[in-house]
Design a protein around this motif. Structure first.
Motif, PDB file in Angstrom:
ATOM      1  N   PRO A 277      29.366  -0.085  52.419  1.00 35.74           N
ATOM      2  CA  PRO A 277      28.592   0.230  51.106  1.00 35.74           C
ATOM      3  C   PRO A 277      28.814  -0.604  50.131  1.00 35.74           C
ATOM      4  O   PRO A 277      29.831  -1.261  50.141  1.00 35.74           O
ATOM      5  CB  PRO A 277      28.843   1.737  51.053  1.00 35.74           C
ATOM      6  N   MET A 278      28.333  -0.276  48.855  1.00 41.36           N
ATOM      7  CA  MET A 278      28.606  -0.966  47.741  1.00 41.36           C
ATOM      8  C   MET A 278      29.494  -0.134  46.590  1.00 41.36           C
ATOM      9  O   MET A 278      29.698  -0.455  45.436  1.00 41.36           O
ATOM     10  CB  MET A 278      27.504  -1.665  46.920  1.00 41.36           C
ATOM     11  N   ARG A 279      29.644   1.359  47.274  1.00 43.61           N
ATOM     12  CA  ARG A 279      30.530   2.132  46.355  1.00 43.61           C
ATOM     13  C   ARG A 279      31.666   2.742  47.081  1.00 43.61           C
ATOM     14  O   ARG A 279      31.368   3.106  48.301  1.00 43.61           O
ATOM     15  CB  ARG A 279      29.689   3.029  45.758  1.00 43.61           C
ATOM     16  N   PHE A 280      32.630   2.916  46.652  1.00 36.02           N
ATOM     17  CA  PHE A 280      33.742   3.556  47.168  1.00 36.02           C
ATOM     18  C   PHE A 280      34.438   4.500  46.314  1.00 36.02           C
ATOM     19  O   PHE A 280      35.196   4.153  45.411  1.00 36.02           O
ATOM     20  CB  PHE A 280      34.863   2.431  47.736  1.00 36.02           C
ATOM     21  N   GLY A 281      34.179   5.812  46.550  1.00 32.04           N
ATOM     22  CA  GLY A 281      34.593   6.773  45.438  1.00 32.04           C
ATOM     23  C   GLY A 281      34.141   6.212  44.037  1.00 32.04           C
ATOM     24  O   GLY A 281      32.765   6.198  43.828  1.00 32.04           O
ATOM     25  N   LYS A 282      35.146   6.044  43.345  1.00 34.58           N
ATOM     26  CA  LYS A 282      34.743   5.706  41.830  1.00 34.58           C
ATOM     27  C   LYS A 282      34.852   4.226  41.483  1.00 34.58           C
ATOM     28  O   LYS A 282      34.999   3.861  40.450  1.00 34.58           O
ATOM     29  CB  LYS A 282      35.876   6.452  40.735  1.00 34.58           C
ATOM     30  N   MET A 283      34.836   3.478  42.421  1.00 33.22           N
ATOM     31  CA  MET A 283      34.677   2.012  42.432  1.00 33.22           C
ATOM     32  C   MET A 283      33.503   1.319  42.903  1.00 33.22           C
ATOM     33  O   MET A 283      33.103   1.828  44.025  1.00 33.22           O
ATOM     34  CB  MET A 283      35.829   1.229  43.186  1.00 33.22           C
ATOM     35  N   PHE A 284      32.888   0.602  42.017  1.00 34.07           N
ATOM     36  CA  PHE A 284      31.640   0.029  42.475  1.00 34.07           C
ATOM     37  C   PHE A 284      31.811  -1.600  42.671  1.00 34.07           C
ATOM     38  O   PHE A 284      32.483  -2.049  41.871  1.00 34.07           O
ATOM     39  CB  PHE A 284      30.563   0.282  41.481  1.00 34.07           C
ATOM     40  N   ALA A 322      24.838  13.810  31.968  1.00 35.60           N
ATOM     41  CA  ALA A 322      26.088  14.472  32.934  1.00 35.60           C
ATOM     42  C   ALA A 322      25.412  14.493  34.517  1.00 35.60           C
ATOM     43  O   ALA A 322      25.384  15.824  35.115  1.00 35.60           O
ATOM     44  CB  ALA A 322      26.421  15.903  32.379  1.00 35.60           C
ATOM     45  N   SER A 323      24.838  13.672  34.838  1.00 44.54           N
ATOM     46  CA  SER A 323      24.282  13.663  36.088  1.00 44.54           C
ATOM     47  C   SER A 323      24.847  12.401  37.083  1.00 44.54           C
ATOM     48  O   SER A 323      24.782  11.253  36.734  1.00 44.54           O
ATOM     49  CB  SER A 323      22.580  13.320  36.202  1.00 44.54           C
ATOM     50  N   ALA A 324      25.428  12.838  38.218  1.00 46.09           N
ATOM     51  CA  ALA A 324      25.879  11.816  39.070  1.00 46.09           C
ATOM     52  C   ALA A 324      24.925  11.084  40.196  1.00 46.09           C
ATOM     53  O   ALA A 324      25.330  10.437  41.019  1.00 46.09           O
ATOM     54  CB  ALA A 324      27.059  12.624  39.937  1.00 46.09           C
ATOM     55  N   GLN A 325      23.666  11.428  39.933  1.00 52.06           N
ATOM     56  CA  GLN A 325      22.648  11.129  41.010  1.00 52.06           C
ATOM     57  C   GLN A 325      22.530   9.425  41.115  1.00 52.06           C
ATOM     58  O   GLN A 325      22.553   9.030  42.008  1.00 52.06           O
ATOM     59  CB  GLN A 325      21.228  11.641  40.502  1.00 52.06           C
ATOM     60  N   GLY A 326      22.421   8.909  39.991  1.00 55.05           N
ATOM     61  CA  GLY A 326      22.487   7.266  39.930  1.00 55.05           C
ATOM     62  C   GLY A 326      23.820   6.949  40.698  1.00 55.05           C
ATOM     63  O   GLY A 326      23.714   5.787  41.378  1.00 55.05           O
ATOM     64  N   ILE A 327      24.924   7.328  40.438  1.00 57.84           N
ATOM     65  CA  ILE A 327      26.118   6.927  41.031  1.00 57.84           C
ATOM     66  C   ILE A 327      25.940   7.022  42.531  1.00 57.84           C
ATOM     67  O   ILE A 327      26.361   6.374  43.137  1.00 57.84           O
ATOM     68  CB  ILE A 327      27.196   7.705  40.574  1.00 57.84           C
ATOM     69  N   GLU A 328      25.458   8.251  43.036  1.00 58.87           N
ATOM     70  CA  GLU A 328      25.526   8.606  44.408  1.00 58.87           C
ATOM     71  C   GLU A 328      24.489   7.571  45.159  1.00 58.87           C
ATOM     72  O   GLU A 328      24.716   7.221  46.315  1.00 58.87           O
ATOM     73  CB  GLU A 328      25.053   9.921  44.582  1.00 58.87           C
ATOM     74  N   GLN A 329      23.469   7.441  44.541  1.00 59.36           N
ATOM     75  CA  GLN A 329      22.254   6.583  45.046  1.00 59.36           C
ATOM     76  C   GLN A 329      22.548   4.978  44.902  1.00 59.36           C
ATOM     77  O   GLN A 329      22.011   4.285  45.300  1.00 59.36           O
ATOM     78  CB  GLN A 329      20.874   6.731  44.339  1.00 59.36           C
ATOM     79  N   TYR A 330      23.458   4.594  43.958  1.00 60.71           N
ATOM     80  CA  TYR A 330      23.810   3.222  43.716  1.00 60.71           C
ATOM     81  C   TYR A 330      23.766   2.252  44.859  1.00 60.71           C
ATOM     82  O   TYR A 330      23.147   1.180  44.967  1.00 60.71           O
ATOM     83  CB  TYR A 330      25.069   3.046  43.052  1.00 60.71           C
ATOM     84  N   SER A 331      24.553   2.533  45.846  1.00 59.80           N
ATOM     85  CA  SER A 331      24.774   1.537  46.965  1.00 59.80           C
ATOM     86  C   SER A 331      23.460   1.584  47.756  1.00 59.80           C
ATOM     87  O   SER A 331      23.159   0.378  47.878  1.00 59.80           O
ATOM     88  CB  SER A 331      25.825   2.106  47.997  1.00 59.80           C
TER      89      SER A 331
END
Ligand code: APR
Ligand code: PHB
Length: 398
Positions: A277-284, A322-331
């Motif tokens: 993927p393009m995200r690994f935990g807290k690294m993009f 305070a939403s992590a949705q974009g982060i979760e969908q980033y990859s």
């Protein structure tokens, strides 16, 4: 050791890292850029020069479009030359008014660096031994700068450190999959202070191999030739370059070709490459750190920009809503657009270049495909809508 704390540690000061920094700054999100090269080196690098409309819009949003608007050359079409005949693809007519803008990445990088200096944002150039740690849990970055050891504690790491960077290389092998295709030729490019051969770009398919006539301004041209990977820059005197380019052109273009001394000359290999993927935990990962396209579709810089559109909106959403949705969908969101651009770049490359060991049958099929694309509105539209840039999926900045 100096210990710093920030929200986002951006590794790499190419277009991806600089654009992310600018968008985070506009949103009031604290960040640091850590770059291994010098500022002079970064701002002098010569690379592609075509911006999709969505990339231009993102730069406007970032507040760095002043020079772009003054000096960028809007183009509403491109030419494809095959069998000695030029065919114009009317990008604007075929895509309900869209266009592309010719603006060198070198200029864009300088604009972004200048904006950063003006806003007095924190950057470490010439950082050595950059390492990323703890990105599945509590991320931090370590490096050495002018003899001082630093540790940067952060919420997130943005890996904008290009194809050879440290971020992708730091991911455990079992958590990452890469897809790659290497092409058996390179592009020899030159930059020269001569007027371009034509107002629009000419993509050339010829028996002698591919060529591209591009530009940086009305007085500066950028030309490319397909060459074997075994060729060295030293093998190509300016005279040899101009002679070969001239042979690949049609009569009209040949007559208009103005030659002159090159101010830059280099050979670049062609590669298709994607990381999932393009995200690994807290690294993009973003830009060339995550994917490479052959330059035939002019997508490298634009894909870096679309990753950053998704990443900046995800981070802004995280800090302001305070939403992590974009982060979760980033990859997932990035990769949908990435693969489409990979397909287009591969297709353009395949269609316009000579490959070794192509049979006469292969060549005939390719010629028929090109004739179909150029002779059909549907075919031309497919090319045009990919060239001007596909829409972003779902919610991004734009
Ligand atoms: N630590 C810090 N910085 C690093 C490291 C490292 N270990 N490794 C690489 N870098 C820096 C490089 O020096 C470079 O300045 O990261 C930056 C990456 O920039 P680019 O290679 O320009 O990549 P990106 O910002 O993703 O831009 C993509 O550039 O190559 C073109 O066609 C491509 O137009 C596209 C665009
Ligand atoms: C360039 O101007 O450098 C350029 C333009 C179009 C491409 C690739 C490179 O497809």
């Amino acid at each position: 050791m100096e210990v710093l704390t920030t929200k986002v540690a951006i590794i790499g000061s190419g277009p991806a890292g600089l654009l992310l920094g600018q968008l985070l700054y506009k949103a009031g999100i604290e960040h640091i850029i850590i770059e291994q090269r010098s500022a002079d080196y970064v701002s002098a690098r010569i690379r592609a020069g075509i911006l999709e409309q969505v990339s231009v819009d993102l730069l406007t949003q970032a507040g760095v479009d002043q020079h772009l608007n003054q000096q960028g050359l809007p183009h509403s079409g491109i030419e494809i030359l095959t069998q000695g005949i030029k065919h114009r693809i009317d990008l604007t007519a075929l895509t309900q008014g869209k266009q592309v803008v010719v603006y060198g990445q070198t200029e864009l990088t300088k604009d972004l660096m200048q904006a950063r200096t003006q806003a007095e944002l924190s950057s470490f150039y010439e950082a050595q031994d950059v390492q990323v740690h703890g990105f599945y849990d509590m991320p931090f970055v370590t490096f050495e700068h002018h003899g001082i050891q630093y540790r940067v504690n952060c919420d997130f790491i943005a890996g904008c450190d290009g194809y050879h960077g440290v971020c992708r290389a730091s991911v455990p092998k079992e958590n990452i999959k890469t897809f790659e295709k290497v092409y058996p030729f390179g592009w020899l490019g030159i930059l020269a202070d001569v007027p371009p051969v034509a107002e629009e770009l000419i993509y050339v398919q010829s028996d002698r191999g591919f060529a591209l006539c591009s530009m940086r301004s009305k007085t500066r041209s950028r030309y490319y030739l397909q060459v074997p990977l075994t060729d060295k820059v030293e093998d190509w005197s300016d005279q040899r370059f101009w002679d070969e380019l001239s042979k690949r052109l049609d009569d009209e273009s040949r007559q208009h070709l103005v030659t002159g001394p090159s101010i830059e000359k280099s050979i670049a290999p062609l590669r298709s490459f994607v990381t999932e993927p393009m995200r690994f935990g807290k690294m993009f990962l973003a830009g060339d750190a995550a994917h490479i396209v052959p330059p035939t579709g002019a997508k490298g810089l634009n894909l870096a920009a679309s990753d950053i559109a998704y990443l900046s909106s995800a981070l802004i959403e995280f800090y302001t809503e305070a939403s992590a949705q974009g982060i979760e969908q980033y990859s997932e969101k990035c990769l949908q657009r990435v693969w489409k651009a990979e397909r287009f770049s591969w297709w353009m490359t395949h269609l316009l270049h000579r490959f070794e060991n192509e049979s006469e049958f292969d060549l005939k099929i390719k010629q028929a495909e090109l004739a179909y694309v150029l002779g059909s509105v549907a075919g031309q539209t497919t090319l045009a809508e990919n060239y001007v840039g596909l829409a972003y999926e779902g919610k991004a900045m734009l």
